[in-house]
Structures are given as structure tokens and as C-alpha cells.
Scaffold this active site. Sequence first.
Site, PDB file in Angstrom:
ATOM      1  N   LYS A  42      -3.669   4.385   0.556  1.00  0.00           N
ATOM      2  CA  LYS A  42      -2.844   3.380  -0.139  1.00  0.00           C
ATOM      3  C   LYS A  42      -3.006   3.475  -1.658  1.00  0.00           C
ATOM      4  O   LYS A  42      -2.022   3.392  -2.397  1.00  0.00           O
ATOM      5  CB  LYS A  42      -3.198   1.978   0.354  1.00  0.00           C
ATOM      6  N   GLY A  43      -4.254   3.670  -2.103  1.00  0.00           N
ATOM      7  CA  GLY A  43      -4.474   3.748  -3.554  1.00  0.00           C
ATOM      8  C   GLY A  43      -3.755   4.949  -4.158  1.00  0.00           C
ATOM      9  O   GLY A  43      -2.990   4.827  -5.126  1.00  0.00           O
ATOM     10  N   ALA A  44      -3.968   6.118  -3.561  1.00  0.00           N
ATOM     11  CA  ALA A  44      -3.356   7.343  -4.104  1.00  0.00           C
ATOM     12  C   ALA A  44      -1.835   7.262  -4.009  1.00  0.00           C
ATOM     13  O   ALA A  44      -1.124   7.696  -4.928  1.00  0.00           O
ATOM     14  CB  ALA A  44      -3.879   8.556  -3.347  1.00  0.00           C
ATOM     15  N   GLU A 142      -8.652  -0.706   1.008  1.00  0.00           N
ATOM     16  CA  GLU A 142      -9.234   0.412   1.776  1.00  0.00           C
ATOM     17  C   GLU A 142     -10.524   0.900   1.115  1.00  0.00           C
ATOM     18  O   GLU A 142     -11.021   1.969   1.437  1.00  0.00           O
ATOM     19  CB  GLU A 142      -8.224   1.558   1.904  1.00  0.00           C
ATOM     20  N   THR A 219       6.834  -8.705   0.990  1.00  0.00           N
ATOM     21  CA  THR A 219       7.799  -7.655   1.346  1.00  0.00           C
ATOM     22  C   THR A 219       8.220  -7.878   2.796  1.00  0.00           C
ATOM     23  O   THR A 219       7.389  -8.178   3.665  1.00  0.00           O
ATOM     24  CB  THR A 219       7.204  -6.249   1.136  1.00  0.00           C
ATOM     25  N   ASP A 245      10.895   7.391   8.239  1.00  0.00           N
ATOM     26  CA  ASP A 245       9.463   7.122   8.326  1.00  0.00           C
ATOM     27  C   ASP A 245       9.127   6.019   7.324  1.00  0.00           C
ATOM     28  O   ASP A 245       9.359   6.186   6.118  1.00  0.00           O
ATOM     29  CB  ASP A 245       8.693   8.417   7.998  1.00  0.00           C
ATOM     30  N   GLY A 250       5.514   0.349   1.594  1.00  0.00           N
ATOM     31  CA  GLY A 250       4.871  -0.748   0.851  1.00  0.00           C
ATOM     32  C   GLY A 250       4.170  -0.211  -0.391  1.00  0.00           C
ATOM     33  O   GLY A 250       4.206  -0.828  -1.461  1.00  0.00           O
ATOM     34  N   ASP A 251       3.548   0.951  -0.267  1.00  0.00           N
ATOM     35  CA  ASP A 251       2.852   1.535  -1.419  1.00  0.00           C
ATOM     36  C   ASP A 251       3.839   1.915  -2.516  1.00  0.00           C
ATOM     37  O   ASP A 251       3.562   1.759  -3.709  1.00  0.00           O
ATOM     38  CB  ASP A 251       2.056   2.779  -0.991  1.00  0.00           C
ATOM     39  N   LYS A 284      12.553   9.631   4.008  1.00  0.00           N
ATOM     40  CA  LYS A 284      11.899  10.941   4.176  1.00  0.00           C
ATOM     41  C   LYS A 284      10.578  10.776   4.918  1.00  0.00           C
ATOM     42  O   LYS A 284       9.966   9.704   4.870  1.00  0.00           O
ATOM     43  CB  LYS A 284      11.610  11.561   2.813  1.00  0.00           C
TER      44      LYS A 284
END
Length: 309
Positions: A42-44, A142, A219, A245, A250-251, A284
Site C-alpha cells: 500500500k505504501g509503495a 501495513e 471511498t 482488477d 484505493g492506493d 488494468k
Amino acid sequence: MNNGSVLVVGSLNMDLVAQVRDMPRIGETIIGHSFDRMMGGKGANQAVAAARLGAKVSMIGCFGSDEFGDDMRTILAKERIETEGIRTVENVSTGTAMILVDRHGDNSIVVAPGANVHLSPADIDMHAGLFEACDVVVLQLEIPLEAVRHSVATAKRFGKTVVFNPAPMQPLPEAMLEHIDYLILNEVEAEELTGAPASDFDLLAARLSALPCGHVVLTLGGDGAASICGNGVVRYPAIKVDAVDTTGAGDSFIGAFASRLARGDYAESAVRYAIKVAAITVTKLGAQAALPTEEETMKFEQGWGAERR
Ligand code: RIB
């Protein structure tokens, strides 16, 4: 004066993604129809989303001492993300996520956190300069809660705006929520945090509005988003697309929102922009692989605008 810079403190995972027709039941073995190894966490994901949309991004986190970590450092550098704050932890694996994506684009994810659990308040102190230099600090869950709490305190010490995505959800200290400027979460996380069912939007919104943080952005997937603060609730419609997909949607929303706040946009316009970016992302496969650039987003806006005329 904002210079469009975002600091992300968070997780880095290698995503192992299989596409399946339907999710397997417990005890069932099924045959999938594709396998890919893709960058995630999630961070990346949030860092890459903001960088592709033009923000100056740095990241604090942990890799393991393995091939996944080495590959990710190279890829993040290619995305123009400052990786000086990412520590390699010896004899530990990089975080890994096992992801199944079904024919509707829905996913199911198991994260083996690996090196992510080694991020500590000492890492935050070591890179306090990155907090001082940025406009907006972005956090998720995370990584250990202690590192998140210390990041929030450090961000506030330097007077920075804090965007917090409580995913995956866990019990949160009230004292930390008081320092969150923007809490961005989905319906499942909102249910867990407030105890109100997502089916009762008014109750959910009332409970979210009573939280001690500045502003909540909920969201709602195919139903858009809602912004909830002391002044009331504003609903934003979704943009209809064919979802391949939903991983990382959310990220992408959070990275896009932070990139606009960092440029000095108001929250309302940042939410509208983030909805467009998330809509592109779900068309995508993959998390980071699906994140659009600023140019792609502009083209999408033009095409979408033309469709509505
Ligand atoms: O939000 C999507 C992400 O969750 C995936 O990239 C996976 O790594 C997990 O962290």
C-alpha cells in the site's frame, strides 16, 4: 508555500498475482489462467501513484535482503522516488502479497509482511529531515502502529498535513486520530472503525463525522466517494468503467489526493481528481502496473468530458 512534495511512510510488497474465474472455496484447488509478479504494497503503491502524477516523492520503509528488495529499489528509483529512507533489513524477506483476481475484477489478498514489520520509530527519527522537507505525509497500517504514531507526531512537529489510510484496519488510539488531517478509508474499514453497517450510510457518516480527525474521505468503489467533515457530507459520483482488477484502486486514490493537496489544491478538487485516477487504475491488471501518469489522466479527462458533451 507548497512545492508539491509528498512523503510516504509505509509498506513495500512484491505482489504475486493469479487471475482466476471464481475465487476458490475453502479446501478447493482451482486452475488459474495467468500469473504475474508485480510491485505492490500500500505504501509503495501510494508513493508511485503520487510520483506518476507529478509529485516529488520520498519514501520511508523497509525491504528484505533479497532479490525482491533489490528489484524494488531499482524500480522506485526509475519512478523518481527518493529511496534514501528505505532500509534493507538483513536476513529477512521483503514483504510479499498473494493476490487472486476474479473475472469481475474483485480481489482477495494475503500479505506476508516480512521486512515491513521492522520499521521502527528510530527509522522515523533518522529521516526527520524528509518530514521537514515535504508538504504532505501519507501513512497506512501495513507497518507497525508504533512507527505510524511516531510518524504522525513527527509530521505535526513540523506542521505538515497528514493523510492516513487505516488499511488493514486495527484498533486506533484516539490521541493519534486527533492529529490526522485527512482520514481516507473504504466502507469495510469504516464499518470496522465505527461499528456502523455500510448499508446504513447516514449512520456510518454520522459516526465518521464524530471522529476527532479533521476530515474524512470515504471511498465507495463503484459509487464514488463521500467527503465528511464538520460542515456536512458531500457525495461525489463514480466514473463508470469496465473493471479488470480493483487491486490498488484505493492506493491510487490516496496517492492522487495527496499529490493534489501537496500542490495546494482544496480537498474537494483533490477528491474529484482522485476519483478519475482510481477509475483509470481499475481498467488494468496489477497495482503499480495500472497507475496512470499525469498525461494519461489528462487524456482520460478529455475523453470522458467529450463523452458527456
Ligand atoms: O492495496 C493493494 C495492496 O495491498 C497490494 O499491492 C498488496 O501488496 C497489499 O499491500
